[in-house]
Design a protein around this motif. Structure first.
Motif, short mmCIF file in Angstrom:
data_model
loop_
_atom_site.label_atom_id
_atom_site.label_comp_id
_atom_site.label_asym_id
_atom_site.label_seq_id
_atom_site.Cartn_x
_atom_site.Cartn_y
_atom_site.Cartn_z
N MET A 1 0.84 -1.18 0.00
CA MET A 1 0.00 0.00 0.00
C MET A 1 0.89 1.24 0.00
SD MET A 1 -2.98 0.85 2.64
CE MET A 1 -3.94 2.27 2.45
N VAL A 2 0.60 2.17 -0.91
CA VAL A 2 1.38 3.40 -1.03
C VAL A 2 0.80 4.43 -0.08
CG1 VAL A 2 2.12 5.20 -2.61
CG2 VAL A 2 1.87 2.86 -3.43
N LYS A 3 1.67 5.07 0.66
CA LYS A 3 1.22 6.10 1.61
C LYS A 3 1.16 7.45 0.92
CE LYS A 3 2.92 3.82 5.71
NZ LYS A 3 3.71 3.95 6.92
N PHE A 4 0.24 8.27 1.40
CA PHE A 4 0.04 9.61 0.86
C PHE A 4 1.33 10.43 0.90
CE2 PHE A 4 -1.14 14.09 1.43
CZ PHE A 4 -1.82 14.30 0.24
N ASN A 5 2.05 10.37 2.01
CA ASN A 5 3.29 11.14 2.14
C ASN A 5 4.34 10.72 1.12
OD1 ASN A 5 2.22 12.66 4.20
ND2 ASN A 5 3.15 11.44 5.83
N ASP A 6 4.35 9.44 0.77
CA ASP A 6 5.27 8.96 -0.26
C ASP A 6 4.93 9.56 -1.62
OD1 ASP A 6 6.57 7.41 1.63
OD2 ASP A 6 5.45 5.59 1.13
#
Length: 116
Positions: A1-6
């Protein structure tokens, strides 16, 4: 899962790289950039049927000064970018005297502070 901050971090890095490449292109090709600004200004002026020629020319000149010549953000009139001269009508470029105050037609004959 890709994080928003990334995602935000990657987008910021990509934007920074694009800005660097754009800056390098402008430095390497000032004549092309200047010609492109002239062409875009002409197209916009044609599209607005000349109604905003003065503003378009000022914007083009400001962009050339900032991008091509590396000058600080001052307008062709010598004002800081983003300001307007209150003595110039934007629609016509006509200048007028701001020190002359004329009463409105419905206030003629009234003293200062009088109402009705």
């Amino acid at each position: 899962m890709v994080k928003f901050n990334d995602i935000v971090g990657k987008a910021g890095k990509a934007a920074s790289q694009a800005a660097g490449k754009a800056k390098q292109y402008i430095e390497d090709n000032p004549d092309k950039v200047s010609g492109g600004l002239d062409k875009v200004g002409g197209l916009v002026d044609k599209g607005t049927k000349g109604r905003f020629s003065r503003q378009i020319q000022q914007g083009r000149d400001l962009a050339k000064d900032k991008l091509v010549h590396g000058r600080s953000g001052t307008s062709p009139a010598g004002q800081p970018a983003g300001t307007t001269d209150p003595t110039v009508r934007p629609s016509t470029g006509e200048t007028f005297d701001t020190t002359t105050v004329r009463p409105e037609a419905d206030t003629t004959g009234r003293g200062p502070g009088q109402v009705g």
